[in-house]
Design an enzyme around this catalytic site. Structure first.
Site, PDB file in Angstrom:
ATOM      1  N   CYS A   1      43.703  16.432 126.270  1.00 12.05           N
ATOM      2  CA  CYS A   1      44.697  15.367 126.063  1.00 12.05           C
ATOM      3  C   CYS A   1      45.319  15.517 124.673  1.00 12.05           C
ATOM      4  O   CYS A   1      44.967  16.419 123.910  1.00 12.05           O
ATOM      5  CB  CYS A   1      44.042  13.993 126.173  1.00 12.05           C
ATOM      6  SG  CYS A   1      43.023  13.750 127.638  1.00 12.05           S
ATOM      7  N   MET A   2      46.220  14.614 124.355  1.00 16.60           N
ATOM      8  CA  MET A   2      46.898  14.701 123.055  1.00 16.60           C
ATOM      9  C   MET A   2      45.915  14.524 121.893  1.00 16.60           C
ATOM     10  O   MET A   2      45.994  15.241 120.886  1.00 16.60           O
ATOM     11  CB  MET A   2      47.988  13.625 122.964  1.00 16.60           C
ATOM     12  CG  MET A   2      48.854  13.756 121.722  1.00 16.60           C
ATOM     13  SD  MET A   2      50.065  12.444 121.553  1.00 16.60           S
ATOM     14  CE  MET A   2      51.142  12.721 122.928  1.00 16.60           C
ATOM     15  N   ASP A   3      44.952  13.628 122.064  1.00 16.94           N
ATOM     16  CA  ASP A   3      44.072  13.263 120.943  1.00 16.94           C
ATOM     17  C   ASP A   3      42.590  13.373 121.264  1.00 16.94           C
ATOM     18  O   ASP A   3      41.762  13.017 120.415  1.00 16.94           O
ATOM     19  CB  ASP A   3      44.346  11.811 120.521  1.00 16.94           C
ATOM     20  CG  ASP A   3      45.819  11.485 120.550  1.00 16.94           C
ATOM     21  OD1 ASP A   3      46.557  12.081 119.745  1.00 16.94           O
ATOM     22  OD2 ASP A   3      46.230  10.679 121.402  1.00 16.94           O
TER      23      ASP A   3
ATOM     24  N   LYS B   1      52.745  31.683 102.866  1.00 17.48           N
ATOM     25  CA  LYS B   1      53.773  30.958 103.634  1.00 17.48           C
ATOM     26  C   LYS B   1      53.103  30.044 104.673  1.00 17.48           C
ATOM     27  O   LYS B   1      51.920  30.223 104.992  1.00 17.48           O
ATOM     28  CB  LYS B   1      54.703  31.965 104.320  1.00 17.48           C
ATOM     29  CG  LYS B   1      54.012  32.906 105.318  1.00 17.48           C
ATOM     30  CD  LYS B   1      54.922  34.071 105.708  1.00 17.48           C
ATOM     31  CE  LYS B   1      54.237  35.003 106.708  1.00 17.48           C
ATOM     32  NZ  LYS B   1      55.014  36.241 106.923  1.00 17.48           N
TER      33      LYS B   1
ATOM     34  N   ARG C   1      52.030  42.917 100.037  1.00 16.03           N
ATOM     35  CA  ARG C   1      52.216  41.528 100.469  1.00 16.03           C
ATOM     36  C   ARG C   1      51.087  41.221 101.440  1.00 16.03           C
ATOM     37  O   ARG C   1      51.209  41.394 102.646  1.00 16.03           O
ATOM     38  CB  ARG C   1      53.578  41.378 101.162  1.00 16.03           C
ATOM     39  CG  ARG C   1      54.747  41.936 100.343  1.00 16.03           C
ATOM     40  CD  ARG C   1      56.082  41.687 101.050  1.00 16.03           C
ATOM     41  NE  ARG C   1      56.163  42.250 102.380  1.00 16.03           N
ATOM     42  CZ  ARG C   1      56.650  43.444 102.682  1.00 16.03           C
ATOM     43  NH1 ARG C   1      57.140  44.247 101.739  1.00 16.03           N
ATOM     44  NH2 ARG C   1      56.681  43.856 103.939  1.00 16.03           N
TER      45      ARG C   1
ATOM     46  N   ARG D   1      64.968  42.763 111.875  1.00 12.87           N
ATOM     47  CA  ARG D   1      64.953  41.336 111.529  1.00 12.87           C
ATOM     48  C   ARG D   1      65.972  41.040 110.432  1.00 12.87           C
ATOM     49  O   ARG D   1      66.985  40.422 110.680  1.00 12.87           O
ATOM     50  CB  ARG D   1      63.531  40.925 111.125  1.00 12.87           C
ATOM     51  CG  ARG D   1      63.324  39.437 111.051  1.00 12.87           C
ATOM     52  CD  ARG D   1      61.857  39.040 111.030  1.00 12.87           C
ATOM     53  NE  ARG D   1      61.122  39.493 109.855  1.00 12.87           N
ATOM     54  CZ  ARG D   1      59.839  39.188 109.635  1.00 12.87           C
ATOM     55  NH1 ARG D   1      59.169  38.445 110.509  1.00 12.87           N
ATOM     56  NH2 ARG D   1      59.218  39.635 108.557  1.00 12.87           N
TER      57      ARG D   1
ATOM     58  N   TYR E   1      43.324  13.759 132.835  1.00 12.03           N
ATOM     59  CA  TYR E   1      44.590  13.695 133.563  1.00 12.03           C
ATOM     60  C   TYR E   1      44.606  14.662 134.739  1.00 12.03           C
ATOM     61  O   TYR E   1      44.174  15.808 134.618  1.00 12.03           O
ATOM     62  CB  TYR E   1      45.747  14.060 132.626  1.00 12.03           C
ATOM     63  CG  TYR E   1      46.012  13.016 131.571  1.00 12.03           C
ATOM     64  CD1 TYR E   1      46.412  11.731 131.909  1.00 12.03           C
ATOM     65  CD2 TYR E   1      45.845  13.318 130.230  1.00 12.03           C
ATOM     66  CE1 TYR E   1      46.663  10.779 130.931  1.00 12.03           C
ATOM     67  CE2 TYR E   1      46.090  12.378 129.246  1.00 12.03           C
ATOM     68  CZ  TYR E   1      46.504  11.103 129.609  1.00 12.03           C
ATOM     69  OH  TYR E   1      46.732  10.170 128.648  1.00 12.03           O
TER      70      TYR E   1
ATOM     71  N   HIS F   1      59.648  46.013 106.060  1.00 15.24           N
ATOM     72  CA  HIS F   1      58.544  45.400 106.805  1.00 15.24           C
ATOM     73  C   HIS F   1      58.313  46.228 108.062  1.00 15.24           C
ATOM     74  O   HIS F   1      59.269  46.574 108.766  1.00 15.24           O
ATOM     75  CB  HIS F   1      58.911  43.956 107.160  1.00 15.24           C
ATOM     76  CG  HIS F   1      57.761  43.145 107.671  1.00 15.24           C
ATOM     77  ND1 HIS F   1      56.574  42.998 106.989  1.00 15.24           N
ATOM     78  CD2 HIS F   1      57.615  42.416 108.807  1.00 15.24           C
ATOM     79  CE1 HIS F   1      55.759  42.205 107.683  1.00 15.24           C
ATOM     80  NE2 HIS F   1      56.365  41.846 108.789  1.00 15.24           N
TER      81      HIS F   1
HETATM   82  C1  LIG Z   1      54.343  37.370 106.802  1.00 15.03           C
HETATM   83  C2  LIG Z   1      54.766  38.605 106.117  1.00 15.03           C
HETATM   84  C3  LIG Z   1      53.817  39.406 105.466  1.00 15.03           C
HETATM   85  C4  LIG Z   1      52.329  39.192 105.611  1.00 15.03           C
HETATM   86  O1  LIG Z   1      51.923  39.706 106.869  1.00 15.03           O
HETATM   87  P1  LIG Z   1      50.382  39.741 107.279  1.00 15.03           P
HETATM   88  O2  LIG Z   1      50.398  40.450 108.601  1.00 15.03           O
HETATM   89  O3  LIG Z   1      49.967  38.321 107.440  1.00 15.03           O
HETATM   90  O4  LIG Z   1      49.650  40.433 106.206  1.00 15.03           O
HETATM   91  C5  LIG Z   1      54.278  40.469 104.713  1.00 15.03           C
HETATM   92  N1  LIG Z   1      55.598  40.740 104.622  1.00 15.03           N
HETATM   93  C6  LIG Z   1      56.528  40.008 105.256  1.00 15.03           C
HETATM   94  C7  LIG Z   1      57.959  40.376 105.120  1.00 15.03           C
HETATM   95  C8  LIG Z   1      56.149  38.925 106.038  1.00 15.03           C
HETATM   96  O5  LIG Z   1      57.076  38.214 106.678  1.00 15.03           O
END
Ligand SMILES: *Cc1c(COP(=O)(O)O)cnc(C)c1O
Length: 375
Positions: free
Chosen positions: A315-317, A40, A223, A139, A269, A170
């Site tokens: 700064c920005m850049d 992601k 995951r 969540r 700045y 999760h």
């Molecule tokens: C982002 C996410 C993960 C991965 O988490 P890590 O800590 O980066 O391994 C797994 N499951 C869910 C639901 C997530 O949102």
């Protein structure tokens, strides 16, 4: 968005490090547990498509993303593996997901009904779904047995529209030393899963921290996210990891301007920094618009293996550093990574800026080109 290909400032991603982290973890999994690589947010800023490719080569059998759009990016790049969207997708995008064989997450019966309507409006395609269970993260997901049972019944009655591919939760504290809350969540997960008439193909609970430190809970898919990129999910909280994680990302640039200042001369700045004598000051051509935070004033970068303080406001850049001596324009600067045996890690930057490495990787903007080594 313009990519700064003509500016010397680059994110380099070592794909061999990614393959190492993935294959070391897969070697620890038991034979019936698969790894879905979490790519992601553009692969945590590393680049979703090249990272996904490296993960697949190292043995990952599927992918997780946060948005349906991110799943479609992988499909457009011709990945045929299962892809799970971890967040809640608007139910009226269900047919698009089904048409692209993308699995969606849901946590209410209403979502299923709305998705069913969208599927029906688009010629009854079958959608793969994963049931989210909220066991304490607070969540998304089902929290109560009754609601879950009603959804399971709906799925059974609409098996033409939905394939129940997975069920998951999760953890909120898998990266912490105290495991009390973790185990309470694991217990609640088992209670809720027991409500289902049968176990779906994928039963999964493990982010990186869970798989690294609570592998017994893994179920049959993990995951795996931040550890793919070689970052310890706990930050410095749990330094012990089962194998050395290899950070994949480095950030380098070059000095574009070098000058000598004299006692009292100011930098940047607000004129917040004044030279305390004769000082060599170098300018580096990136800034907070690239994700190099303004609050990094006072932190340091590496020039010829030496730590050089960031002086004056970022700064920005552009930003400025104090050099130990006169150094030619064009000299390499390492913001994240190693130079001559000294390392600045993402964790070091995170500590100084009072955030976590996850956030810093994600906010390196698209203006910084990504270069891939060890393809
Ligand atoms: C982002 C996410 C993960 C991965 O988490 P890590 O800590 O980066 O391994 C797994 N499951 C869910 C639901 C997530 O949102």
């Amino acid at each position: 968005m313009v990519v700064g290909n003509l500016r010397p400032a680059t994110v380099t991603v070592d794909l061999a490090a990614i393959r190492h982290n993935v294959s070391e973890e897969i070697a620890r999994l038991d034979g019936h547990t698969e790894m879905f690589a979490v790519v992601k947010a553009d692969g945590y800023g590393h680049g979703a498509v090249p990272v996904a490719q490296a993960c697949a080569e190292a043995g990952a059998t599927g992918f997780c993303v946060a948005l349906l759009d991110e799943a479609l990016e992988l499909r457009a790049a011709h990945f045929t593996q299962p892809i799970l969207v971890l967040g809640i997708t608007p139910a009226n995008e269900a047919a698009i997901a089904a048409a692209n064989d993308v699995s969606l997450t849901f946590g209410t019966l209403d979502w299923l009904k709305d998705a069913q309507a969208d599927l029906a409006a688009h010629a009854h395609r079958n959608l793969k779904v994963h049931i989210a269970l909220d066991t304490g993260m607070g969540r998304i997901g089902f929290r109560e047995e009754d609601d879950l049972a009603a959804a399971a019944q709906y799925l059974t009655a609409h098996a033409d529209s939905f394939t129940t591919e997975g069920v998951f939760t999760h953890f909120a504290t898998a990266d912490e030393k105290d495991t009390t809350y973790f185990h309470a969540q694991a217990k609640r997960f088992n209670e809720l899963v027991a409500v289902l008439p049968k176990r779906p193909r994928y039963v999964h609970v493990s982010n990186s921290a869970t798989s690294l430190w609570h592998a017994a809970c893994n179920g049959n898919m993990i995951r795996f996210g931040v550890a793919i990129y070689g970052l310890n999910p706990s930050g410095r909280g749990i330094p012990e990891v089962p194998y050395p994680l290899q950070p994949a990302l480095s950030l380098t640039s070059e000095l574009t301007f070098v000058k000598q200042l004299h006692q009292g001369d100011a930098v940047s700045y607000g004129a917040t920094y004044h030279a305390s004598g004769d000082e060599w000051i170098g300018t580096i051509p990136l800034g907070y618009a690239d994700g190099w935070l303004r609050r990094l004033q006072g932190f340091h970068v590496l020039v010829n293996g030496a730590l050089c303080e960031i002086v004056g406001r970022v700064c920005m850049d552009q930003f400025m550093v104090r050099l130990p001596n006169k150094v030619p324009v064009g000299t390499k600067v390492t913001l994240v990574g190693s130079d001559q045996g000294t390392t600045i890690s993402m964790q070091d930057v995170a500590d100084y800026s009072r955030t976590i490495h996850y956030e810093l990787c994600c906010i390196l903007t698209q203006r910084l080109p990504r270069r891939y080594i060890n393809q």
